[in-house]
Each structure stands twice: as structure tokens, then as C-alpha cells.
Scaffold this active site. Structure first.
Site, short mmCIF file in Angstrom:
data_model
loop_
_atom_site.label_atom_id
_atom_site.label_comp_id
_atom_site.label_asym_id
_atom_site.label_seq_id
_atom_site.Cartn_x
_atom_site.Cartn_y
_atom_site.Cartn_z
N LYS A 360 30.94 49.99 29.52
CA LYS A 360 31.21 48.55 29.39
C LYS A 360 30.31 48.04 28.29
O LYS A 360 29.08 48.05 28.43
CB LYS A 360 30.89 47.87 30.72
CG LYS A 360 31.62 46.60 30.94
CD LYS A 360 31.37 46.08 32.34
CE LYS A 360 32.67 45.72 33.02
NZ LYS A 360 32.54 44.97 34.24
N ASP A 452 35.63 40.34 44.61
CA ASP A 452 36.75 40.47 43.66
C ASP A 452 37.57 41.71 43.96
O ASP A 452 38.01 42.42 43.06
CB ASP A 452 36.19 40.50 42.23
CG ASP A 452 37.26 40.15 41.19
OD1 ASP A 452 38.38 39.79 41.60
OD2 ASP A 452 36.97 40.26 39.99
P1 AMP Z 1 36.31 45.48 34.48
O1 AMP Z 1 35.87 44.33 33.66
O2 AMP Z 1 35.18 46.19 35.16
O3 AMP Z 1 37.40 45.11 35.44
O4 AMP Z 1 36.96 46.54 33.44
C1 AMP Z 1 38.08 46.24 32.65
C2 AMP Z 1 39.01 47.43 32.57
O5 AMP Z 1 38.34 48.54 32.00
C3 AMP Z 1 39.54 47.93 33.90
O6 AMP Z 1 40.67 47.25 34.34
C4 AMP Z 1 39.85 49.39 33.61
O7 AMP Z 1 41.10 49.50 32.97
C5 AMP Z 1 38.77 49.76 32.60
N1 AMP Z 1 37.63 50.38 33.30
C6 AMP Z 1 36.55 49.74 33.81
N2 AMP Z 1 35.71 50.63 34.40
C7 AMP Z 1 36.27 51.84 34.27
C8 AMP Z 1 35.92 53.18 34.70
N3 AMP Z 1 34.77 53.41 35.36
N4 AMP Z 1 36.75 54.19 34.40
C9 AMP Z 1 37.90 53.95 33.73
N5 AMP Z 1 38.29 52.75 33.32
C10 AMP Z 1 37.51 51.69 33.57
#
Ligand code: AMP
Length: 617
Positions: A360, A452
Site C-alpha cells: 500500500k 468495514d
Molecule cells: P484497500 O484500500 O486495503 O481496500 O485496498 C485496495 C485494493 O487493493 C483492494 O480492493 C485489493 O484489490 C487490493 N489489495 C489490497 N490489499 C491487498 C493484498 N494484501 N493482496 C492483494 N491485493 C490487495
């Protein structure tokens, strides 16, 4: 407990060689279409179908896929070996002929267990227990859900428990051990090659010791030079016992590691029946290569302690809070994005190998507040350790602030389900939602509220393995609190929120239960959008009037009943995750127990009955 799904089939012989299979088929008369099933020595969890046509033998490997299905090379997937055989009894689909007549085992021919069969369960148990500190029921549940994924991993280190494995000794020491005592042809040992991380085979022939390097290809498979490739070292050894595959002779007697004689479990066919309970491996604790998580001196060496362990599955080893920029390779591929920035694919380099990770990445122009939010998310994730929750591996503060997490490469549950409607069964969804309930029960026990929970925040490692993610809104409750009160309303996912969240800004595990109900609805409607086109205030009125969403078309009644319980208006009367998980588990077990024996028995009966198996003429 046998976890071999072919164990009850009357034409399954277990771990027998190709020539033994041919012998059985010969004795049974060599009719066209006569067949038997045996364990595959090369691919883990796989089988071989041995079939006669025109007085010739045909052997077809059946691979077990990561999603738990079984297929012949290039063939259709089937949910079990019994179902596969039943299919090919009706349709040859690439075989020389249909399976017409099962070659039944005689009463005095028991299914021959494979070397790994007797070790597997204890190793799985130990692994789950130690990696996630689980005990009792929670451990049993994790074992059931994780066995398919973990089995392969565990198998890759099973050789450490074999009497012929001598760990890291020099070539000279290997020779010394082989020359001591009797020196029959084929006496052998396996040792680690110094510094290279590969293995060597030392073998006696004509009173001389020969050394062979065991090769490992890019995909991790082991072989002798130009020989057959195997997933694990012990499969290679078992094969070389039957076939010399370029060696001077077949492997015969094991040169037994001194430590192994006290500790190594009896293996089928070599010693008496093995005692229950975990047996310490022959390798000494000194061989442990994991300084980061100081392995307790008194603890047995486990698969994750060894050099060959795939660190992706050993999160504890890489749970270093601070990650150096030099350890990270960041791919251009974006997995997703949000207000904070984006999530990118990457690789984390550790002492014991490379791990695929999700990173991230905070936008560089982001203000202080967002940075603080990300730090809070990291802090929460750092405190969590559960198989059904995405793990944080660390933070890297470089050109941007980066949160490094384990990768869940099959992506968000809602997207996965909406694009794989035809291949995901309802039972599969029940399993995944049961896993989510286990992860949420863990959060509830630890007094964390997620705030969430939604299908978009359940990520899949693969079709059978779910993890809860996105702890951006999560809170750790104080020891005496059972809810968190938000001072002001934010950009909230209202359709997932319980009435008390919206009306009083109160968040608890019980409000997470409400969101779990919505997540279930999304899952059973294969990624459908809850409350269709309604806006937030319409939804509130709808709920206040006592209405609830309808049962999705494919959803079993009992699962809809759980959803409706999760949508109990008053949080005091709503079940907690302890209760929800129990309901999910009992339903999950009831359908999987029913499906397995019935399916297998029906197929076995069909196959055992020539009239049923033979196509009508
Ligand atoms: P988030 O803001 O944590 O919801 O992340 C946004 C998007 O990034 C998610 O909807 C996933 O498509 C992708 N993503 C986040 N964390 C992961 C992870 N650990 N492995 C794979 N994809 C991820």
C-alpha cells in the site's frame, strides 16, 4: 482419520508401483477397460489411473489442483477421484477407452499407505498450532480449512523426518557413515550440500560410495540428472527405491541417521505401527535457520524452521516492522487504489527467499492526516495474527510511506465471485464465509472492531482461502469497553452498517456481525450489490420498517437464516461471532460431510458394478 479421498474406493490400491499395478491387472484378466487407481508418487495428492486396452497397459496421471479439484492432463476438473472415475466410466474423453470394469482389491490386499500418509496429519497439526498459536477447536477448524494449501508445504519438509536424512554433513562424513557397518549395494543417505542449499545422495555400490547431486529446477521440483521430476525429496527417494533412474543401482537399505533411530517415527512397511503424537524430527535445534523469531530451545523443529521453507507461509519470520527499501522490489502493476494512494504488487527479499507482497503506497502529496491513518492501520494489523486475516509484514518509509502485506492474489471476494459464477459452488462459498466468520471471531476475542467488513474487503489467496483485509477504519477497544463511539460521522459504508452505528455512532463486534450478514448476502448473490439502487437514507427507512433483503437465489435456507439473525435490529439480541461462527461451521461441516461420503460411495458403487459402469451396448 484418513484424508485420502480415494481411501474407500474398492479399486484403489494406494502407494503401489507401476509394475505392481500391471501385475494386479494381469491377474484380473486383462479385459478391455479394466482399471485401477493408485497413488501418484510424483505429484502430491495426485493419483494414477492404470487401464488396459488391447492387452496393453495405459497409465494416466491425475493431478490435484490448488483449488482442490482433480484432472487428467488436459481433462476436465472433478471434485474428487471417485467423481473423476465415474465420469470416465461414461465418457472416454481422451482415454483409450471408457473405464469399464474396476479391478477390485482382494480382501487380503489392503490399501498401501504412502510414506507421507502417516506423517501428514501430525505435521499439519503442529504447523497450525505453532504458526498461529491455535489450540483446541480453533486449531481443528484451521486444520480443516487450510489442509489443502498446507499439505504441499508440509510435504516439502517431510524428508527431515526420514531415517535416511542426515542434514548438513560433509561428503567425507557421509562416506564415513556409509562405510560403518555392513556395506550392501544400494545403502544410501541424503545430506544437505554445503553452502548451496541443495541436496546430495550418497550411495554404496561394490563397496564404494558414490555421490550424486540432486537437481532442483526453477519450479522447485527435484530430480536426478535427466531423471523424472518430483515435488519433494522423499518422493524422489521412494521412486529411486523402485527404479534406478540412471543410478548404479536402486536405493535399498537406508543408512540410518543416529539421532533418527531414537526419534523417527516408524514408517509404513519399515517398522511397526506408529504411535500417535508428534515425534521430534532427527534434525537438531542447532540447525534452525531462523534467528529473527528465536525458536524456543525446547521446541521441536518445525517445517517453518527449515531452510527450504517457503517464507510466504511463515509470516512470523518476516514480521519485521521496519522494512528496508533495498529489500523491496515494487512492480508497476496496481492491484487497487483508494484515497490514500494505490496498492502495488511487489517482492520482499528476506534471508530465506523472496515473497510476493502487496504494497500500500501512500501518495507523496498526502497530508499528515492520511499518513497518521495509515500508521494506525499498520499498528492494528501488527497486533493481529490469524490465518484468515491479511498479515502486515512491515512498514517501509522511503520515497513514500509503504505498508507491506502478504499477497492475496485472487483479489476481492465480490469481484472474484461475479466473474467466476460458473465455477464456484455454493459449498465453496459456505467454506469461504465460514473462514471469514473464524477471522471475525478472532477479532471479537481480541476486542477489535473492524468497521468495514464487506465482500470487497475479503481478499482471496485462492478459490478456497479467504482473508479479511482493510483495517483502515478498525479500532482496538479498551479492556472494559465493548463499543467504540465515533465523535463525528465520516465517509461511511452505510449499507453495511447496523442501525446503532448510523443512529448513535456506536461500533462493536455486534455491529461487525450486521456487516457480516451483508457480506454473506453479497457472497451468496455472487457479488451482487446490496439494496440494489437504494440510497443510504432509503436503506435506513427500509431497515427501520422491519424489512430485510430477500434470500439470494442460490443461497441455502440455513445460510439465509444466519443472515437474518445478523440483521437483528437490537444489538443486545443479535448473535455474537462466537455464535455466528458456530452456525457457519455446523452448516459447513454438515454439507461437506454429506457430500463426500455420499459422492464417493455412489461413484464407488457405480464403478464396482460392471453393469452400471459399462456403457449400454
Ligand atoms: P484497500 O484500500 O486495503 O481496500 O485496498 C485496495 C485494493 O487493493 C483492494 O480492493 C485489493 O484489490 C487490493 N489489495 C489490497 N490489499 C491487498 C493484498 N494484501 N493482496 C492483494 N491485493 C490487495
Amino acid at each position: 482419520m484418513s484424508i485420502d479421498p480415494a481411501a474407500d474406493l474398492p479399486f484403489y490400491y494406494g502407494s503401489i508401483s507401476r509394475s505392481d499395478a500391471e501385475q494386479h491387472l494381469k491377474l484380473a484378466g486383462m479385459a478391455d477397460g479394466i482399471f485401477l487407481l493408485r497413488q501418484c508418487l510424483r505429484s502430491l495428492g495426485g493419483y494414477v489411473l492404470s487401464l488396459v486396452w488391447n492387452l496393453e497397459f495405459h497409465h494416466y496421471p491425475i493431478e490435484k489442483q490448488l483449488n482442490g479439484t482433480y484432472c487428467l492432463t488436459g481433462g476436465k476438473p472433478h471434485c474428487g477421484p471417485a467423481e473423476l472415475c465415474e465420469f470416465y466410466s461414461k465418457d472416454s474423453d481422451g482415454l483409450v477407452c471408457t473405464l469399464r470394469k474396476p479391478c477390485l482389491r482382494s480382501p487380503d490386499t489392503p490399501v498401501r499407505p504412502g510414506v507421507f500418509d502417516s506423517l501428514r496429519e501430525n505435521m499439519l497439526r503442529e504447523y497450525v498450532k505453532q504458526t498461529w498459536n491455535l489450540e483446541g477447536e480453533a486449531m481443528e477448524q484451521a486444520i480443516i480449512s487450510q489442509a489443502p494449501q498446507l499439505e504441499k508445504l508440509i510435504a516439502t519438509t517431510a524428508h527431515e523426518k526420514m531415517p535416511w536424512y542426515h542434514a548438513k554433513i560433509t561428503r567425507q562424513e557421509g562416506e564415513r557413515r556409509l562405510y560403518s557397518g555392513a556395506q550392501p549395494d544400494g545403502k544410501f543417505l541424503i545430506r544437505d550440500r554445503e553452502e548451496t542449499g541443495t541436496y546430495a545422495l550418497s550411495m554404496m555400490y561394490g563397496k564404494t560410495v558414490y555421490h550424486y547431486q540432486i537437481l532442483q529446477d526453477k519450479s522447485g521440483k527435484y530430480s536426478m540428472p535427466e531423471g523424472t521430476k518430483f515435488d519433494t525429496i522423499w518422493q524422489l527417494v521412494e521412486y529411486l527405491k523402485m527404479k534406478s533412474d540412471g543410478l548404479l543401482t536402486n536405493l535399498r537399505e537406508a543408512c540410518v541417521n543416529g539421532k533418527a533411530t531414537e526419534n523417527t517415527p516408524s514408517l509404513p512397511g519399515t517398522r511397526g505401527k506408529r504411535q500417535n503424537g508428534y515425534t521430534p524430527p532427527p534434525r537438531a535445534v542447532a540447525a534452525v535457520s531462523m534467528p529473527a523469531v528465536a525458536v524456543a530451545e525446547h521446541r521441536d523443529v518445525l517445517p517453518m524452521d527449515t531452510d527450504v521453507f517457503n517464507p510466504y507461509h511463515n509470516p512470523n519470520e518476516v514480521r519485521k516492522f521496519n522494512i528496508q527499501r533495498t529489500q523491496l522490489l515494487i512492480d508497476e502493476v496496481e492491484l487497487g487504489s483508494g484515497n490514500f494512494g494505490c496498492v502495488k504488487k511487489g517482492v520482499l527479499k528476506t534471508d530465506s527467499g523472496q515473497i510476493d507482497v502487496a504494497i500500500k503506497v501512500l501518495k507523496s502529496d498526502n497530508e499528515k492526516l492520511v499518513k497518521e491513518e495509515m500508521m494506525r492501520e499498520a499498528e492494528i494489523m501488527h497486533q493481529l495474527s490469524n490465518p484468515f486475516i491479511v498479515r502486515m509484514l512491515g512498514l517501509c518509509n522511503a520515497e513514500n510511506l509503504m505498508l507491506v502485506m502478504e499477497m492475496a492474489s485472487a483479489g476481492p471476494l465480490n469481484k472474484f465471485l461475479s466473474s467466476n459464477k460458473d465455477t464456484v459452488s455454493v459449498e465453496n462459498i459456505v467454506n469461504l464465509m465460514h473462514q471469514v466468520s473464524m477471522g471475525m471471531k478472532y477479532l471479537e476475542e481480541k476486542n477489535f472492531v473492524h468497521r468495514d467488513l464487506a465482500a470487497r474487503n475479503v481478499l482471496l489467496v485462492n478459490q478456497q482461502f479467504a482473508k479479511i483485509s482493510d483495517f483502515g477504519l478498525s479500532k482496538a477497544l479498551g479492556a472494559d469497553d465493548n463499543y467504540y463511539k465515533a465523535r463525528t460521522a465520516g465517509k461511511w459504508p452505510l449499507k453495511w452498517y447496523a442501525p446503532e452505528c448510523i443512529n448513535f455512532h456506536k461500533f462493536s463486534s455486534k455491529s461487525d456481525v450486521w456487516s457480516f450478514g451483508i457480506t454473506m448476502w453479497e457472497a451468496f448473490s455472487y457479488g451482487g450489490k446490496p439494496y440494489k439502487k437504494m440510497k443510504g437514507p432509503d436503506v435506513m427507512r427500509f431497515i427501520d420498517s422491519g424489512s430485510r433483503m430477500d434470500c439470494p437465489t442460490a443461497c441455502p435456507e440455513r445460510m439465509y437464516a444466519v443472515m437474518k439473525e445478523c440483521w437483528t435490529y437490537k444489538h443486545e439480541e443479535r448473535p455474537d461471532f462466537k455464535k455466528v461462527e458456530e452456525s457457519m461451521r455446523s452448516y459447513h461441516y454438515s454439507i461437506s460431510n454429506k457430500a463426500k461420503p455420499e459422492g464417493a460411495a455412489a461413484a464407488a458403487a457405480a464403478a464396482a458394478d460392471p453393469a452400471a459402469a459399462e456403457p449400454s451396448k
